[in-house]
Motif scaffolding. Structure first.
Motif, short mmCIF file in Angstrom:
data_model
loop_
_atom_site.label_atom_id
_atom_site.label_comp_id
_atom_site.label_asym_id
_atom_site.label_seq_id
_atom_site.Cartn_x
_atom_site.Cartn_y
_atom_site.Cartn_z
N ARG A 1 26.87 18.72 -69.56
CA ARG A 1 27.30 18.05 -68.32
C ARG A 1 27.71 16.61 -68.62
N ALA A 2 26.96 16.00 -69.50
CA ALA A 2 27.28 14.61 -69.86
C ALA A 2 28.66 14.53 -70.50
N MET A 3 28.95 15.48 -71.37
CA MET A 3 30.24 15.46 -72.04
C MET A 3 31.39 15.76 -71.06
N SER A 4 31.17 16.76 -70.24
CA SER A 4 32.25 17.11 -69.30
C SER A 4 32.48 15.98 -68.29
N THR A 5 31.41 15.33 -67.88
CA THR A 5 31.56 14.18 -66.97
C THR A 5 32.32 13.05 -67.66
N ALA A 6 31.98 12.85 -68.92
CA ALA A 6 32.64 11.78 -69.67
C ALA A 6 34.13 12.07 -69.85
N VAL A 7 34.44 13.33 -70.08
CA VAL A 7 35.85 13.70 -70.25
C VAL A 7 36.64 13.46 -68.96
N MET A 8 35.99 13.71 -67.86
CA MET A 8 36.68 13.58 -66.57
C MET A 8 36.82 12.13 -66.12
N ALA A 9 35.97 11.25 -66.66
CA ALA A 9 35.93 9.86 -66.18
C ALA A 9 37.30 9.16 -66.25
N PRO A 10 37.99 9.19 -67.40
CA PRO A 10 39.29 8.48 -67.45
C PRO A 10 40.33 9.07 -66.51
#
Lengths: 284, 174
Positions: free
Chosen positions: B139-148
């Motif tokens: 979840r952390a990675m997918s959230t990070a990917v979506m942030a930009p």
């Protein structure tokens, strides 16, 4: 710096508030559920919109975009359809053949006649003689003047027999004659071929009772056909033109234009010994 | 776009939208580990652009929305998001928010932090934390990917430019 202090203070206060809320909802689970119900009520329209949108996108994707392999699949399916069509046609043929054979077998069981099941392999090409060629001949004990029937109805009689084939003269040929009688009134006569689709029921006396629709069966007097085989149905009864006999037309029971399988009765003892002969029956 | 009431309405809208997207992703079969936490991204956004006491309230509200949507306890997500908001807003002056890399990094850290705080507040933390660590990382990675990708949308929604954000911070809503 003051802003930082305010933020920290707010964070601490709101965090404490959240802890209080948590503790309260632990003691009162209904509160959490109530919140969930409230939230669900608010978000249902959004969820429905998303759901419908997703369904549309999914439909578009699967119905239009995701058709990369459709051409290859279509080619394969077309080949398969062609193969299956030919298979269906073959099975349909087999089914019809099986039905005809079943009919013949049933007749054989009912009447006890010995015979040979044959397939029609040809017709007279000249068009002047109403006859068909069958795939069995003398090697299968088929001789001239043996009756050929289909489903209990007269087709004709063997006209000439070769070693492995035979020619069957049809009921409608001009030279054909079968002794018959009206099933209802027992009026006797001879069914003569006319070269058309119908026959003439000849030599029926003026006073005999014959009506349109009467069934004409073999009388057995010709010594070729066993008694009781259906020949056809009376379609026209004419007045005699000053003579002794009535003019009657009979339509054969069998569709003689589309013959495929015949049953040649080989075990009829009277065959060829008495009665009305066919005019051109010679062995080849 | 700096009026408190308008901020409140937009917060409700974005919060609901984010939860709707998350719910939809789960509904169509995306594994939980791959579903980004859009609400948390919104909280991070608030911590940069509405770094004030009012921002804390909005973060609390976002968490409260998540709590309500979950149907469980009311409060754990609210508390978790408030802490996350506070942590970022205190250092937001030192972070270059336009950088995609910094956004990704902050998103990863805050997703893990928010989950840990949530577990600490709500239930037995250790057993869940260890059994779900892979999912948490996902979840952390997918959230990070979506942030930009999510931030430009939020900037547009709030009509913030870099200059606006600086002014917003200096003004505040405390």
């Amino acid at each position: 710096m003051l802003r930082h202090h305010r933020i920290v203070t707010s964070v601490v206060l709101f965090f404490l508030l959240s802890l209080v809320l948590t503790a309260y909802s632990v003691r009162n689970p209904a509160v959490g559920q109530l919140g969930s119900v409230f939230f669900q009520t608010l978000t249902v329209p959004f969820q429905r919109t998303f759901q419908v949108g997703w369904a549309q996108v999914s439909h578009f994707w699967s119905g239009y975009v995701w058709l990369i392999a459709a051409e290859d699949e279509n080619t394969i399916l077309k080949k398969e359809v062609l193969s299956l069509r030919s298979e269906v046609a073959r099975l349909r043929e087999l089914s019809q053949e099986a039905a005809a054979l079943r009919e013949i077998l049933q007749l054989r069981t009912q009447t006890g006649y010995e015979g040979v099941v044959t397939s029609v392999i040809g017709e007279d090409p000249s068009g002047w003689v109403e006859s068909v060629t069958i795939d069995r001949g003398r090697s299968d004990r088929i001789r001239a003047r043996m009756p050929a029937i289909l489903g209990g109805s007269v087709v004709g009689q063997v006209h000439a027999s070769a070693l492995r084939s035979a020619q069957v003269l049809l009921l409608t040929d001009r030279t054909s004659g079968v002794a018959g009688l009206v099933q209802r009134s027992r009026a006797r006569g001879i069914v003569l071929g006319t070269g058309t689709d119908e026959c003439t029921f000849a030599y029926v006396r003026e006073e005999e009772d014959v009506l349109v629709g009467d069934i004409v069966v073999t009388s057995g007097l010709d010594g070729v056909f066993p008694k009781g085989l259906e020949i056809g149905r009376v379609v026209e009864v004419g007045e005699s033109s000053g003579g002794m006999f009535r003019e009657i037309r009979v339509a054969p029971s069998v569709d003689l234009k589309h013959l495929e399988t015949l049953f040649v009765i080989t075990g009829f003892e009277d065959s060829g010994e008495k009665g009305v002969p066919s005019q051109g029956s010679e062995e080849q | 776009m700096t009026h408190p009431l308008r901020l409140l309405l937009v917060t409700f809208f974005v919060g609901g939208l984010s939860l709707g997207i998350e719910g939809l992703l789960l509904q169509i079969g995306v594994p939980l580990a791959l579903v980004p936490e859009f609400v948390l991204l919104f909280v991070i956004f608030l911590s940069f652009y509405v770094a004030s006491s009012y921002g804390v309230f909005l973060a609390f509200l976002c968490g409260f929305l998540v709590d309500m949507s979950s149907g469980g306890l009311l409060g754990p997500w609210a508390g978790s998001y408030v802490i996350c908001f506070g942590a970022v807003s205190l250092i937001s002056d030192r972070i270059y928010v336009e950088s995609g890399f910094s956004l990704v990094f902050i998103s990863v850290v805050l997703t893990l932090l928010s989950q840990i705080i949530y577990l600490l507040i709500s239930i037995d933390p250790f057993s869940q934390l260890f059994s779900e660590w892979l999912s948490l990382c996902g979840r952390a990675m997918s959230t990070a990917v979506m942030a930009p990708l999510f931030f430009p949308f939020l900037r547009k929604l709030f009509s913030y430019s870099r200059g606006d954000s600086i002014r917003g911070r200096s003004g505040g809503y405390s």
